[in-house]
Scaffold this motif. Structure first.
Motif, mmCIF file in Angstrom:
data_model
loop_
_atom_site.group_PDB
_atom_site.id
_atom_site.type_symbol
_atom_site.label_atom_id
_atom_site.label_comp_id
_atom_site.label_asym_id
_atom_site.label_seq_id
_atom_site.Cartn_x
_atom_site.Cartn_y
_atom_site.Cartn_z
ATOM 1 N N GLN A 237 2.984 -23.533 199.224
ATOM 2 C CA GLN A 237 4.067 -23.628 200.628
ATOM 3 C C GLN A 237 3.328 -24.514 201.392
ATOM 4 O O GLN A 237 4.761 -25.009 202.477
ATOM 5 C CB GLN A 237 3.686 -22.366 201.470
ATOM 6 N N GLY A 289 4.807 -14.078 201.281
ATOM 7 C CA GLY A 289 5.753 -15.559 201.002
ATOM 8 C C GLY A 289 7.060 -15.662 202.227
ATOM 9 O O GLY A 289 8.008 -16.349 202.356
ATOM 10 N N LEU A 298 1.619 -18.966 208.134
ATOM 11 C CA LEU A 298 1.388 -18.425 206.881
ATOM 12 C C LEU A 298 -0.507 -18.289 207.452
ATOM 13 O O LEU A 298 -0.532 -17.276 206.136
ATOM 14 C CB LEU A 298 1.035 -20.228 205.809
ATOM 15 N N PRO A 360 7.308 -20.623 196.553
ATOM 16 C CA PRO A 360 5.864 -20.270 196.944
ATOM 17 C C PRO A 360 5.769 -18.858 197.143
ATOM 18 O O PRO A 360 4.978 -18.540 196.669
ATOM 19 C CB PRO A 360 5.487 -21.105 197.525
#
Length: 395
Positions: A237, A289, A298, A360
């Motif tokens: 990611q 995700g 994230l 990802p």
């Protein structure tokens, strides 16, 4: 905090916690050192490095229960001598080997890995009464998180600032130091009561390797499957976002929240079942995700699932210590280590394959769905044992 004070006040527990923290640092660094040596030092690329890691992983998974049985039968010190010499020899001479011979040596070295993880769990079961083991295993899971924050970073520093062969030499020295410390301290793997009650007879595996125990081991493998897969998805990611420089920060947040969750879990007198923890860990991993954007988003998205990582691992140790008899505890904790190893070996490549062929986000989804499936399998195994118990119980 009262439970933590009571646990740390027990004879030998403080020493054990410090010892296993340092003992697990070489173990946590080993995969990174081997990867960097094959990919960078030998110039064979990351595919070859993954193969070398997989071969060593197979050796570790096969060797852990065997070493556990050695402890059950002969005690801790003979096993520590064998594994210290075996693993240190691997790291000392592997730096001179060409790649084909390194694969063979890696398998043999894996068989003889010093099982610092299982030693700590056995000692906790011997030193800590059942009512405080949840707290003790939670501290152990936090200690493991901290070891895995230090070890890989130290491996990268030595390999990049000096050479991969220097990092391998440091591994050999570290293993010898850890083995010597274990020999000197010689933590108990059975309590005084268990030693007094020991008959010397081998406990049949079928009496304790029940569907319930298999469910516990499956959940342990599933939890590490999620962790290994999540780690791959995090890197993917951040790479997609062109924010790889923030990887260390995101991983530190991930690990710190997990450790905090472990501390909270250890303070509970009653807790959710292992299956429940596993199911929620999987469910909360699936949408990461979708929520992740920039690096800080994230990190935030990882928080809910991260808080359940250490508790799920701690619950596994607690259950193994409860279900395994003292005479077979070494083999049972060795199987637990093998379950963790196999979960990691499956999680990283499977999630990596999905990420390579999609995104990802799908990597996080696969890791989470895998955890939910594992929770379902474990629930079926536990229900099966309950039905068997009802059928065999006389009315």
């Amino acid at each position: 905090m009262q439970l933590y004070r009571r646990t740390l006040a027990l004879p030998g527990v403080r020493t054990l916690m410090v010892l296993v923290f340092f003992a697990r640092i070489p173990l946590s660094a080993a995969g990174m050192v081997l990867t960097l040596h094959v990919a960078v030092g030998l110039g064979h690329g990351y595919g070859a490095a993954g193969t070398a890691g997989a071969v060593a992983t197979i050796g570790i998974a096969l060797g852990a229960p065997v070493m556990g049985r050695v402890v059950d039968r002969y005690g801790l010190r003979p096993m520590v001598v064998v594994t210290t010499l075996g693993e240190a020899t691997f790291w000392l001479f592997a730096r001179y080997l060409p790649y084909p011979l390194l694969l063979v040596a890696g398998f043999a070295g894996g068989l003889l890995v010093l099982p610092a993880m299982s030693i700590g769990r056995q000692a906790i079961a011997a030193l800590v009464p059942p009512e405080l083991r949840r707290t003790a295993y939670s501290m152990d899971s936090v200690s493991t998180e901290l070891s895995f924050m230090v070890g890989p970073a130290a491996a990268v520093l030595l390999a990049t600032q000096f050479a991969t062969t220097t990092a391998m030499l440091a591994m050999a020295i570290g293993i010898v130091v850890v083995g010597a410390a274990l020999l000197v301290v010689n933590p108990a793997v059975r309590s005084q009561e268990e030693n007094a009650a020991a008959t010397g007879e081998r406990v049949p595996r079928r009496t304790w390797l029940t569907p319930r125990m298999v469910a516990v081991l499956v959940i342990g493998a599933g939890a590490v499957f999620i962790l290994a897969g999540t780690e791959v998805a995090i890197v993917a990611q951040l790479r997609e976002n062109e924010e790889l420089a923030y990887t260390g920060f995101v991983v530190v947040v991930w690990s710190a929240v997990s450790a905090a969750g472990g501390l909270v879990y250890g303070a509970l007198r009653r807790s959710p079942s292992q299956v429940t923890l596993m199911a929620w860990l999987g469910l909360l991993t699936v949408p990461i995700g979708l929520l992740a954007g920039e690096w800080w988003l994230l990190a935030v998205a990882l928080v809910p699932a991260s808080a359940l990582c250490a508790p799920t691992i701690a619950a596994t140790g607690e259950e193994v210590s409860r279900l395994a008899p003292a005479a077979a505890r070494g083999e049972a904790t060795g199987m637990q280590s093998s379950a963790f190893t196999l979960g990691s070996a499956a999680g990283a490549p499977l999630v990596g394959f999905v990420v390579d062929h999609s995104s990802p986000g799908w990597g996080f989804a696969l890791a989470g769905v895998g955890g939910v499936v594992v929770a379902g399998v474990a629930a079926v195994l536990i229900a099966r044992q309950r039905r068997t118990a009802l059928v065999t119980t006389p009315v």
